[in-house]
Design a protein around this motif. Structure first.
Motif, short mmCIF file in Angstrom:
data_model
loop_
_atom_site.label_atom_id
_atom_site.label_comp_id
_atom_site.label_asym_id
_atom_site.label_seq_id
_atom_site.Cartn_x
_atom_site.Cartn_y
_atom_site.Cartn_z
N GLN A 43 0.84 -1.19 0.00
CA GLN A 43 0.00 0.00 0.00
C GLN A 43 0.88 1.24 0.00
O GLN A 43 1.81 1.36 0.78
N ARG A 44 0.57 2.17 -0.89
CA ARG A 44 1.38 3.38 -1.02
C ARG A 44 1.16 4.28 0.19
O ARG A 44 0.06 4.37 0.75
N GLY A 45 2.24 4.96 0.60
CA GLY A 45 2.17 5.84 1.76
C GLY A 45 1.22 7.01 1.54
O GLY A 45 1.05 7.49 0.42
N ILE A 46 0.63 7.48 2.62
CA ILE A 46 -0.30 8.61 2.57
C ILE A 46 0.49 9.91 2.68
O ILE A 46 1.52 9.98 3.34
N ILE A 47 0.00 10.96 2.01
CA ILE A 47 0.62 12.28 2.09
C ILE A 47 -0.31 13.22 2.84
O ILE A 47 -1.50 13.32 2.51
N TYR A 48 0.23 13.91 3.85
CA TYR A 48 -0.55 14.81 4.69
C TYR A 48 0.03 16.23 4.60
O TYR A 48 1.20 16.42 4.25
N ASP A 49 -0.80 17.20 4.96
CA ASP A 49 -0.28 18.56 5.12
C ASP A 49 0.23 18.71 6.56
O ASP A 49 0.18 17.75 7.35
N ARG A 50 0.70 19.87 6.92
CA ARG A 50 1.32 20.07 8.24
C ARG A 50 0.35 19.85 9.39
O ARG A 50 0.77 19.57 10.52
N ASN A 51 -0.96 19.97 9.13
CA ASN A 51 -1.97 19.75 10.16
C ASN A 51 -2.62 18.38 10.05
O ASN A 51 -3.69 18.14 10.59
N HIS A 52 -1.99 17.47 9.32
CA HIS A 52 -2.42 16.09 9.15
C HIS A 52 -3.73 15.96 8.35
O HIS A 52 -4.51 15.03 8.58
N VAL A 53 -3.94 16.88 7.45
CA VAL A 53 -5.05 16.76 6.50
C VAL A 53 -4.56 15.94 5.32
O VAL A 53 -3.47 16.19 4.79
N VAL A 54 -5.35 14.95 4.90
CA VAL A 54 -4.93 14.05 3.83
C VAL A 54 -4.92 14.79 2.49
O VAL A 54 -5.92 15.36 2.07
#
Length: 670
Positions: free
Chosen positions: A91-102
């Motif tokens: 499963q490919r890793g998830i990318i988040y912004d600095r506030n953990h928004v997907v």
């Protein structure tokens, strides 16, 4: 009586013949040797038994060879036919912004797959499903599927359609019995919930092509991509591909003669890709998109102390999910032929003349080379001319600016002051300092799509045009025009150094990488330039350039003062208006008389608060006119939004100080 006489007569005839035969045999012919015949018969039996024994021995030896000596070999061959090792895609890793928004996730999707069968017409099956499920397949799509069905190996399915809707899945399930060689499969596919808002920063994944296979093979990574269908193509997805992809697993399954899976014998789980947290704030990113609207250009916001990028937007943009799905020819042609060129990342790939935004940087050069002092005076006329030349390099203000020093020259963006500075410095010295600032070189940002721009020099001009450098080529370099081109990210990096009083940072999108096994931080961004300083004779030179930028926004004559009126924070900035086409001597610039693509570009760079900057914003707007009138208001709005989102940080000194900056006048600084 008659019969009796007849029988006697017959017996007498036969008896005479028998007697004659006996007499002959006894007279001249030998009797057969029974013992010899028996001996020959016994030899034949023995020989037959030997032959049979030899055959049995050969058969036994062969059976021993097959069952004992070659057991492992044939057992392996048997297992190859019976057992298959199937890859398990991580499963490919998830990318988040600095506030953990997907910002990038994996969503389950369903595909319609056909397994070609000689007894069932593939074409009829596809046409029937196309009508039944409303797949909207074109003739070209069908021809492509048929071509794949003829080249695929046995038991290897061909995808008819992907991203099936719930209605389509339900329709097929009801009619499943009519299509024995068709089934629905599922897997995870990349999805970008904010679509065009983050495209140029995050990039996208798309199908692995021949070039990707060649590169992976050369790098020795091809085995880890067994079963993987997509790979990072742009942006963060491409730059951090190794971290996001993970490590493939395997599954040993038992199959029958038809290739159908009977059971799983062994399962080696994959290692999921690492999750990535970016420095981006999606709220600022979305607001930046909203501010640019229909204007072509780009905007970047960074933390000057760290280089962490808060907003990174290029306009116009496009939906990256089209490439994940598999972009159609019509959709790709639209993007290619779009007049706004949305496929270009204007933050890192757009080459622009920096215009007057570089005047504070050239001021540092002039001070360090002792060509000027902070308060040395210069009379800014309406134009500048080289000795012995009638050509006039005009100032943006037709009547000139009068007496100037470094502070007032930056505040008013006086062209003639910097024409003269460039003339006295010379192109070799300017080229040297531009190189130190990072122009003409990669910025170090963690995406691959970056242009270097042009740091002009005599050698460069000769290589490019086979012409020598003229002194007239140097003069426009002093106001960021001429042969000089830069990218927005280079400009932001150079001004971040100025905001940090000479300390360099590398602009970056990565905040940290999380290990999926331990859920701990496996890596944070390592800045190779953090701590390096621009070497100057006196650090007060940075204060002079920064003060000039402060006057641009807060001074009585500042070109950007209107845009920043009434802010709760004190910013410093510099505007720039870059000409696209030259204006003839004696003519005036008239935007209405020019084609849209020939109108000036607007630039503005600013940081705030003044003493300890928390945010720096750079903007380029193509063909929109003045940097102070068009670019500055957009920068101010983005800064306002930042301080609304982060109100608890430093916003300036509580008590302001009244400071006089040479001819720039006296202003309140806090």
């Amino acid at each position: 009586m008659f019969f009796k006489k007849r029988n006697r007569k017959e017996r007498s005839i036969f008896s005479k013949k028998i007697k004659k035969r006996k007499e002959k045999s006894q007279g001249g012919i030998q009797v057969k040797n029974v013992e010899q015949e028996q001996r020959i018969f016994r030899l034949r039996i023995i020989l037959g038994c030997v032959v049979v024994a030899i055959c049995i021995s050969i058969l036994t030896a062969n059976l021993y060879y097959l069952q004992v000596l070659s057991y492992e070999d044939y057992q392996t061959r048997s297992n190859v036919n019976r057992i298959r090792v199937l890859p398990v895609v991580p499963q490919r890793g998830i990318i988040y912004d600095r506030n953990h928004v997907v910002l990038a996730e994996n969503r389950p999707v369903f595909h319609l797959v056909i397994f070609p069968n000689k007894e069932i017409s593939t074409l009829d099956t596809i046409n029937s499903l196309n009508e039944l499920m409303d797949l909207e397949l074109t003739e070209q799509d069908i021809d492509h599927i048929l071509a794949l069905s003829r080249t695929r190996q046995r038991f290897s399915g061909v995808e008819i359609a992907d991203l099936l809707t719930e209605e389509q899945i339900a329709t097929f399930s009801v009619n499943r019995h009519k299509y024995p060689n068709v089934q629905i499969s599922s897997d995870l596919k990349r999805f970008y919930p904010f679509a065009s808002t983050t495209t140029h920063a995050i990039g996208y994944v798309s199908r692995i092509n021949a070039n990707d296979v060649e590169k992976l093979t050369a790098q020795g990574k091809i085995d880890n991509y067994e079963g993987t269908t997509a790979i990072g193509k742009l942006g963060i997805e491409r730059f951090y591909e190794n971290e996001l992809h993970g490590i493939a697993g395997s599954r040993e399954v038992e199959v029958n003669s038809h290739g159908q899976i009977l059971r799983t014998l062994k399962y080696n789980p994959p290692t999921h890709g690492r999750d990535i947290t970016l420095t981006l704030d999606i709220r600022l990113q979305y607001y930046a998109q909203e501010l640019l609207g229909d204007m072509k250009g780009a905007i970047v916001a960074v933390e000057p102390a760290t280089g962490g990028i808060l907003a990174f937007y290029s306009n116009p943009s496009y939906d990256p999910n089209l490439f994940v799905r598999g972009i159609r020819n019509k959709e790709y042609s639209y993007l290619i032929n779009h007049p706004g060129k949305p496929l270009i990342n204007r933050v890192t790939q757009g080459g622009y003349a920096p215009a007057s935004t570089i005047k504070p940087l050239l001021t540092i050069m002039g001070l360090n080379e002792e060509l000027i002092t902070p308060t040395s005076s210069y009379f800014g006329a309406a134009y500048f001319s080289l000795p012995g030349s009638s050509h006039r390099f005009r100032d943006w203000r037709s009547w000139g600016h009068g007496w100037l020093d470094s502070y007032r020259a930056i505040e008013l963006s006086a062209d003639t002051y910097f024409y003269d500075l460039a003339y006295r410095a010379g192109i070799e010295k300017i080229h040297e300092y531009l190189d130190k600032y990072g122009f003409g070189r990669a910025s170090g940002i963690d995406i691959h799509e970056e242009s270097l721009g042009i740091n002009p020099s005599p050698d460069w001009k000769y290589r490019r045009y086979k012409q020598g450098w003229h002194i007239g080529d140097t003069i426009p370099i002093g106001i960021g025009q001429g042969y000089w081109t830069t990218t927005l990210i280079q400009l932001v990096k150079a001004h971040s150094m100025l905001a940090n009083h000479g300390r360099f940072v590398t602009p970056h999108l990565l905040k940290d990488i999380v290990d999926p096994k331990t859920m701990g931080i496996a890596r944070i961004f390592d800045d190779p330039l953090l701590g390096e300083n621009l070497k100057v004779k006196d650090k007060s030179y940075f204060d002079v350039a920064r003060a000039g930028m402060y006057l641009v926004v807060n001074g009585p004559e500042g070109t950007g003062r209107k845009a920043f009126t009434g802010t709760t924070y004190k910013a410093a900035g510099k505007s720039g208006t870059a000409q696209i086409v030259s204006i003839k001597q004696g003519e005036k610039y008239n935007a209405n008389a020019l084609k849209t693509e020939h109108r000036d570009n607007a630039l503005f760079v600013a940081f705030a608060p003044y003493y300890r900057p928390r945010i720096l914003v750079g903007i380029i707007l193509e063909n929109e006119g003045g940097g102070s009138s068009v670019g500055a208001p957009v920068v101010r709005k983005l800064m306002d939004r930042y301080f609304e989102l982060y109100p608890n940080g430093y916003e300036g000194e509580k008590v302001s100080k009244s400071i006089k900056f040479g001819m720039g006048g006296t202003v309140e600084v806090r």
